[in-house]
Design a protein around this motif. Structure first.
Motif, short mmCIF file in Angstrom:
data_model
loop_
_atom_site.label_atom_id
_atom_site.label_comp_id
_atom_site.label_asym_id
_atom_site.label_seq_id
_atom_site.Cartn_x
_atom_site.Cartn_y
_atom_site.Cartn_z
N ALA A 1 -4.60 0.45 -3.83
CA ALA A 1 -4.14 0.79 -2.49
C ALA A 1 -5.30 0.76 -1.49
O ALA A 1 -5.18 0.22 -0.38
N ARG A 2 -6.42 1.32 -1.88
CA ARG A 2 -7.56 1.42 -0.96
C ARG A 2 -8.29 0.11 -0.75
O ARG A 2 -9.12 0.01 0.15
N SER B 1 -3.84 2.55 -9.49
CA SER B 1 -2.96 2.37 -8.34
C SER B 1 -3.66 2.78 -7.05
O SER B 1 -3.55 2.11 -6.02
N LEU B 2 -4.39 3.89 -7.09
CA LEU B 2 -5.10 4.35 -5.90
C LEU B 2 -6.21 3.37 -5.50
O LEU B 2 -6.41 3.10 -4.31
N ALA C 1 0.08 7.43 3.86
CA ALA C 1 -1.29 7.63 3.40
C ALA C 1 -1.45 9.00 2.75
O ALA C 1 -2.32 9.19 1.89
N GLU D 1 -1.33 9.02 -1.04
CA GLU D 1 -2.59 8.68 -1.71
C GLU D 1 -3.50 9.90 -1.81
O GLU D 1 -4.11 10.15 -2.85
N THR D 2 -3.59 10.66 -0.73
CA THR D 2 -4.47 11.83 -0.71
C THR D 2 -4.04 12.85 -1.76
O THR D 2 -4.87 13.38 -2.52
N ASP E 1 -4.62 11.60 -5.33
CA ASP E 1 -6.04 11.68 -5.65
C ASP E 1 -6.43 13.11 -6.03
O ASP E 1 -7.19 13.36 -6.98
N GLY F 1 0.89 4.26 -3.20
CA GLY F 1 0.65 5.70 -3.09
C GLY F 1 1.69 6.50 -3.83
O GLY F 1 1.38 7.45 -4.56
N ALA G 1 1.34 6.08 -7.58
CA ALA G 1 0.27 6.94 -8.12
C ALA G 1 0.76 8.37 -8.31
O ALA G 1 0.41 9.03 -9.29
N ARG H 1 0.82 -1.21 0.00
CA ARG H 1 0.00 0.00 0.00
C ARG H 1 0.86 1.27 0.00
O ARG H 1 0.54 2.24 -0.71
N SER H 2 1.92 1.27 0.77
CA SER H 2 2.76 2.47 0.82
C SER H 2 3.42 2.74 -0.52
O SER H 2 3.55 3.89 -0.95
#
Length: 516
Positions: free
Chosen positions: A207-208, A203-204, A221, A224-225, A228, A185, A188, A181-182
């Protein structure tokens, strides 16, 4: 197996604490860095924080991991990454040491040094066989991820995507959902920066679909934000209150700060608020060390140039451009726009040629090139079916909306007018309701040909020279000059050149531009 090893490490730490043996505590931590980092992060930080300064001096690896190290590196006491070169360690621990050298160099603002250590680590990964790397639960994904992250900040987005994709797959095979997951992010972020928006969205989503990150990886995290938000901005999306609030309140971290600055600036520019975009860049530059020739410097340069340009302060934009000695693709795009806005089509053509370099090839660069070339052919009065077709194709791409919105209104109007009726109807529908900037066209209502003559006056003394440089006949040049002088209210070449200097100057005092 992994649980048994973890239990043994925790037991060894307790033994060292019970005996008040700080040297044993340091040795246990040093020899089990990966296990503690990956599975017992808070215990690792607590153990390092308990060590006295004299012990940390002997264990420079642990000093690098001390919670105070990044904070001090960002202020006044950079950590000497080269001090880790001579540390005696197993090959597995040596891998982690090079990762620390990548990190500490980045904390110091030395992204070039970080990239050099990344090359060292990459050579170790591919050339040195370490049996522990093949084990489930190994740190191999972290090694690839560290290389990819360093390449990204150095501006090598293609290399970053390659290494981060490998890191993601290795983490999945190793059973590390934290690692997977890391890495996703950051992957992405690299993808959206390249303009591979659909890839970034995938990719996002991947991850989610994974479990939340644990303490050691929780800061990831934010990648990712931000990714996005950047995806939304590529589509021109600025009207979603929750996304806007997230954007305005993001706090920069060691890795993501330049992406935070980029997202904020893009939001403000799309919102027609260039002063706030400049402020976002200045705050970021004043609180972080930047280094010419790296991604953060490239991001800040583009923000400054485009923001000043939107304000009509071309002189300030030019000064911001001169600060950057090694512009990357983001800054070169802004430089091309500045040259086009000033009517310097020859300089713009050079920047466009540089931007076409294979080394900078990406979907984002292709979108920028279409917009820049459209602006250039309209300014040169050489619009053809192919340039109209390419712009129409870009306009209908939902992931290229931000690039399209950077094109001046008069350019869009001219290229749309040159399209066949059926193509024009599709483009009109796609751009309905969009607001385009007023750039590169003075209130004097000069035609594109008159602007070209105006821009070339200072460097071509004779009509014949102007005609040759602009590929026009002398009589055509004389006609343009007559119309130009009438609109300017002047009667001579000298007065026109003086008027040009006044029109492109910026009478306001310019604040210091903080790039590099």
């Amino acid at each position: 197996m992994q649980n048994e090893q973890s239990d043994r490490v925790i037991a060894a730490l307790e033994t060292a604490r019970e005996g008040a043996d700080v040297d044993l505590l340091a040795r246990v931590v040093h020899e089990n860095l990966w296990t503690l980092y990956d599975r017992h992060y808070e215990i690792l930080l607590q153990a390092i924080s308990e060590l006295p300064g004299r012990t940390l001096e002997r264990y420079s690896v642990l000093r690098a991991l001390h919670p105070m190290t990044p904070a001090l590196a960002a202020s006044s006491a950079p950590f000497d990454a080269s001090s880790l070169d001579d540390v005696e360690a197993s090959e597995t621990v040596r891998d982690m040491i090079v990762v620390l050298q990548i990190l500490t160099s980045r904390w110091n603002g030395d992204l070039r040094g970080s990239a050099e250590y990344a090359r060292v680590l990459r050579a170790r990964i591919y050339d040195l066989a370490v049996p522990d790397r093949a084990e489930r639960g190994s740190n191999l994904w972290l090694l690839h991820g560290a290389v990819g992250s360093a390449l990204l900040l150095a501006g090598d987005t293609a290399g970053a995507v390659r290494e981060l994709s490998t890191a993601r797959e290795v983490a999945r095979c190793s059973g590390s959902t934290n690692g997977e997951r890391s890495v996703l992010g950051r992957q992405a972020l690299a993808e959206v920066l390249r303009g591979s928006v659909a890839d970034a969205q995938r990719s996002l989503a991947a991850a989610r679909a994974l479990p939340p990150l644990t303490a050691a990886y929780a800061p990831e995290a934010q990648a990712e934000t931000i990714a996005d938000l950047l995806v939304s901005l590529e589509a021109g999306g600025i009207e979603e209150p929750e996304r806007v609030q997230q954007l305005l309140h993001l706090e920069p971290t060691a890795f993501t700060w330049s992406f935070v600055a980029l997202a904020k600036a893009r939001y403000f520019l799309l919102s027609g608020r260039p002063f706030e975009a400049i402020e976002a860049a200045r705050v970021a530059a004043s609180t972080h060390r930047t280094q010419d020739g790296t991604l953060p410097a490239d991001i800040l340069a583009r923000v400054y140039i485009e923001s000043f340009l939107m304000l009509g302060r071309e002189r300030a934009a030019q000064r911001a451009a001169l600060v950057v000695k090694e512009p990357g693709p983001l800054a070169v795009t802004a430089l091309a726009r500045l040259a086009l806005a000033r009517g310097d089509l020859d300089a713009a053509a050079r920047y466009i040629r540089d931007l076409s370099s294979e080394a900078w090839s990406s979907p984002a660069r292709e979108a920028d090139l279409v917009c820049l070339r459209t602006w250039e052919v309209v300014a040169r009065d050489t619009v053809g079916p192919e340039s109209a077709r390419r712009f129409a194709s870009l306009v209908t791409n939902p992931h290229a909306r931000r690039a399209v919105l950077s094109t001046p209104r008069w350019v869009v109007e001219a290229i749309v007018a040159a399209m066949p009726d059926d193509q024009r109807a599709i483009v009109d529908a796609a751009i309905e309701g969009l607001t385009f900037p007023e750039l590169g066209r003075s209130t004097l209502n000069l035609t594109a040909s008159e602007r070209r003559v105006f821009a070339a006056l200072a460097t071509h003394a004779r009509v014949a020279d102007l005609a040759s440089a602009l590929f026009l006949s002398p009589n055509t040049v004389k006609t343009h000059l007559s119309s130009l002088y009438r609109k300017l209210g002047v009667s001579s070449r000298r007065e026109a050149i003086e008027m040009h200097s006044v029109l492109i100057s910026d009478p306001e005092a310019e604040p210091q531009v903080m790039v590099g």
